[in-house]
Design a protein around this motif. Structure first.
Motif, PDB file in Angstrom:
ATOM      1  N   PRO A 257       0.837  -1.197   0.000  1.00  0.00           N
ATOM      2  CA  PRO A 257       0.000   0.000   0.000  1.00  0.00           C
ATOM      3  C   PRO A 257       0.871   1.245   0.000  1.00  0.00           C
ATOM      4  N   ASP A 258       0.245   2.395  -0.129  1.00  0.00           N
ATOM      5  CA  ASP A 258       0.959   3.668  -0.037  1.00  0.00           C
ATOM      6  C   ASP A 258       1.066   4.042   1.437  1.00  0.00           C
TER       7      ASP A 258
ATOM      8  N   ASP B 296      -6.833  -8.284  -1.164  1.00  0.00           N
ATOM      9  CA  ASP B 296      -7.121  -7.015  -1.844  1.00  0.00           C
ATOM     10  C   ASP B 296      -8.608  -6.748  -2.055  1.00  0.00           C
TER      11      ASP B 296
ATOM     12  N   PHE C 230     -10.668  -3.104  -1.899  1.00  0.00           N
ATOM     13  CA  PHE C 230     -10.571  -2.037  -2.891  1.00  0.00           C
ATOM     14  C   PHE C 230     -11.218  -2.475  -4.201  1.00  0.00           C
TER      15      PHE C 230
ATOM     16  N   TYR D  96     -13.297  -0.714  -7.534  1.00  0.00           N
ATOM     17  CA  TYR D  96     -13.463   0.606  -8.128  1.00  0.00           C
ATOM     18  C   TYR D  96     -14.707   0.752  -8.997  1.00  0.00           C
TER      19      TYR D  96
ATOM     20  N   MET E 189      -9.004   5.690   0.858  1.00  0.00           N
ATOM     21  CA  MET E 189      -7.983   5.063   0.033  1.00  0.00           C
ATOM     22  C   MET E 189      -8.585   4.417  -1.213  1.00  0.00           C
ATOM     23  N   ASN E 190      -9.813   3.951  -1.115  1.00  0.00           N
ATOM     24  CA  ASN E 190     -10.456   3.382  -2.306  1.00  0.00           C
ATOM     25  C   ASN E 190     -10.584   4.446  -3.399  1.00  0.00           C
TER      26      ASN E 190
ATOM     27  N   TYR F 192      -6.916   5.132  -4.683  1.00  0.00           N
ATOM     28  CA  TYR F 192      -6.384   4.044  -5.504  1.00  0.00           C
ATOM     29  C   TYR F 192      -7.148   3.905  -6.823  1.00  0.00           C
TER      30      TYR F 192
ATOM     31  N   ARG G 250      -5.584   6.304  -9.103  1.00  0.00           N
ATOM     32  CA  ARG G 250      -4.247   5.869  -9.518  1.00  0.00           C
ATOM     33  C   ARG G 250      -4.319   4.708 -10.509  1.00  0.00           C
TER      34      ARG G 250
ATOM     35  N   LEU H 159      -4.664  -3.440  -5.670  1.00  0.00           N
ATOM     36  CA  LEU H 159      -3.463  -2.612  -5.799  1.00  0.00           C
ATOM     37  C   LEU H 159      -2.544  -3.105  -6.906  1.00  0.00           C
TER      38      LEU H 159
ATOM     39  N   SER I  60      -0.195   1.464  -6.276  1.00  0.00           N
ATOM     40  CA  SER I  60      -0.550   2.192  -5.053  1.00  0.00           C
ATOM     41  C   SER I  60       0.178   3.520  -4.906  1.00  0.00           C
ATOM     42  N   ARG I  61       1.385   3.638  -5.502  1.00  0.00           N
ATOM     43  CA  ARG I  61       2.164   4.869  -5.292  1.00  0.00           C
ATOM     44  C   ARG I  61       2.323   5.691  -6.567  1.00  0.00           C
TER      45      ARG I  61
END
Length: 480
Positions: A126-127, A295, A298, A300, A381-382, A385, A388, A413, A460-461
């Motif tokens: 994760p970030d 995972d 998360f 989307y 965070m969802n 991410y 991203r 992720l 994640s980053r």
């Protein structure tokens, strides 16, 4: 952080040090967030002190106002700032960190201090810059100072009741899991849980009791743990609908390892038909299914799909979850929710192994969940991410579409991709790319049999400031 202030204590302009944003490093929002956070924790910004408005600070730094708004929002969500309607953002009451001794004082360095070099597109993490430090520290500190006498003993091997109840409430609501709190075993990692269950179910000296089915492709660490327990691994094909047990060969399984909600590494979701077929096979053969809910928090495009365990009516599923992805790997808390008939053996095995999580961490996590902090962090965070993932897919399609075919990117992720040219040696390609600062995993690493070559990316980053440049570089390397 220094502010020029009026006699009323209202910050109006930022001091020159604020102009030292490292624009080549990207993630300007993160740089502002970390700078303010660090100065609050170090006591350079005091409780109640007003911060510049987002417009003033954006102008001073020469960045978009939205960058400052997002940084302030993160700080508010983690408890560093507080806002009264109609008023400016102020520093919330946060404990000052102890100062280092005189012989350990770090040299003065212009802000921002460079972050450690991060490998690009590294999967499985994760970030950590988004970890809710303030709220977690408050929960942890409160529990560390106020543990009760009976909390200081050895306690139950499965974990403290408060955390068991909090976990059940969380997974029942979000994942549709059906179980009692006493079925929860708190462990340091999902690997510990897999190893524990494998040691109970696998009998290495009995041929028919040593068979373990695994998704193909599948999680290498799970495969290694099953093999270490003496299992004979039978790879079972996994396609766009998940594992297909009708294509399994050989004797019935004693253990079946799956990641149905978000398959690792492909990211597919197991269809209802495949889930029912899997449950029927397990019931008929007497197999235990290990459902690793990897995972799954998360998603989307939709709400997280309900767990396989929730539709199990014959107690053949052991459900595994972890807080490593939703919080941080360093928290070192995971859990196994085991069927009632397995609970006695699993608890005895856990006690024998001594795989325990410290009581104060368990208690703090229970508070963190019950207060709604975990739910809020996952929700935030969802959103992050999802953005991203979308950025990554768009950039990869533009710059690498000549070489790679992308998966849906609907959750998680990781992003699975496959080479359009099936003759590509993905291990050699990954080695070449990773020598240039990347950290993708070759898809062949997840196969026991002949692989379908591809790459697994971590998203994640990813940052909007650097994604185009980074992926353009990747595209050039893939053309070499």
């Amino acid at each position: 952080m220094d502010f020029h202030q009026t006699t009323l204590g209202v910050a109006t302009t930022a001091a020159p040090v604020w102009s030292q944003l490292n624009r080549t490093a990207g993630d300007l929002e993160g740089q502002v967030y970390r700078a303010v956070r660090n100065r609050i924790l170090q006591g350079q910004l005091l409780a109640g002190q007003r911060l510049p408005s987002t417009r003033v600070l954006a102008n001073a730094l020469g960045v978009a106002r939205s960058t400052i708004v997002l940084a302030y929002d993160r700080l508010k969500a983690e408890g560093y700032l507080e806002t009264v309607p109609g008023s400016a953002s102020r520093v919330a009451p946060v404990a000052k960190l102890p100062s280092p001794g005189p012989d350990r004082t770090a040299p003065t360095t212009p802000w921002p201090i460079p972050e450690p070099t991060q490998k690009l597109f590294e999967p499985g993490i994760p970030d950590l810059a988004d970890f809710p430090h303030a709220t977690w520290a408050r929960c942890l500190g409160a529990r560390s100072r106020a543990l009760r006498i009976h909390d200081l003993g050895y306690g139950d091997a499965g974990g403290i009741r408060e955390l068991q109840e909090a976990i059940i409430a969380h997974v029942a609501d979000r994942r549709g899991v059906v179980a009692r709190p006493e079925q929860v075993l708190v462990v340091p990692s999902t690997r510990a849980a897999i190893g524990l269950l494998a040691s109970i179910r696998i009998q290495p000296d009995a041929r028919d009791a040593s068979i373990a089915w695994m998704e193909e492709p599948g999680y290498p660490a799970a495969r290694a743990l099953l093999q270490a327990a003496g299992a004979r691994i039978v790879p079972v094909p996994c396609d766009s609908a998940g594992i297909d047990v009708s294509k399994a060969s050989g004797p019935p399984a004693r253990l079946i390892y799956v990641t149905p909600s978000h398959q690792y590494p492909t990211g597919v979701t197991m269809s209802l038909q495949r889930r029912l077929a899997l449950l029927e096979v397990a019931q008929t053969s007497g197999a235990l299914i290990i459902e690793d809910d990897y995972d799954s928090e998360f998603q989307y495009a939709s709400r997280p799909i309900a767990a396989l365990q929730g539709i199990d009516r014959n107690n053949v599923v052991a459900y595994l979850g972890t807080f490593s992805k939703v919080l941080a790997p360093g928290v070192r808390v995971a859990y196994a929710i085991v069927p009632p008939w397995l609970l006695e053996d699993a608890t005895a095995g856990l006690q024998l192994r001594g795989a325990v999580v410290p009581i104060h961490i368990q208690a703090a996590l229970a508070d963190f969940i019950r207060e709604g902090r975990l739910r809020a962090h996952i929700r935030r965070m969802n959103t992050a991410y999802a953005a991203r993932m979308a950025m990554s897919m768009a950039a990869l399609s533009r710059h690498c579409g000549h070489a790679l075919r992308l998966s849906s990117g609907a959750g998680g992720l990781q992003l699975a991709t496959w080479f359009k040219d099936q003759r590509v040696d993905d291990r050699a390609t990954a080695h070449h790319l990773n020598a240039h600062g990347f950290a993708m995993q070759p898809m062949s690493r997840f196969h026991l049999g002949p692989p379908r070559p591809g790459l697994v990316f971590g998203i994640s980053r990813v940052t909007s400031d650097t994604v185009e440049e980074v992926v353009a570089k990747l595209g050039r390397l893939l053309r070499e």
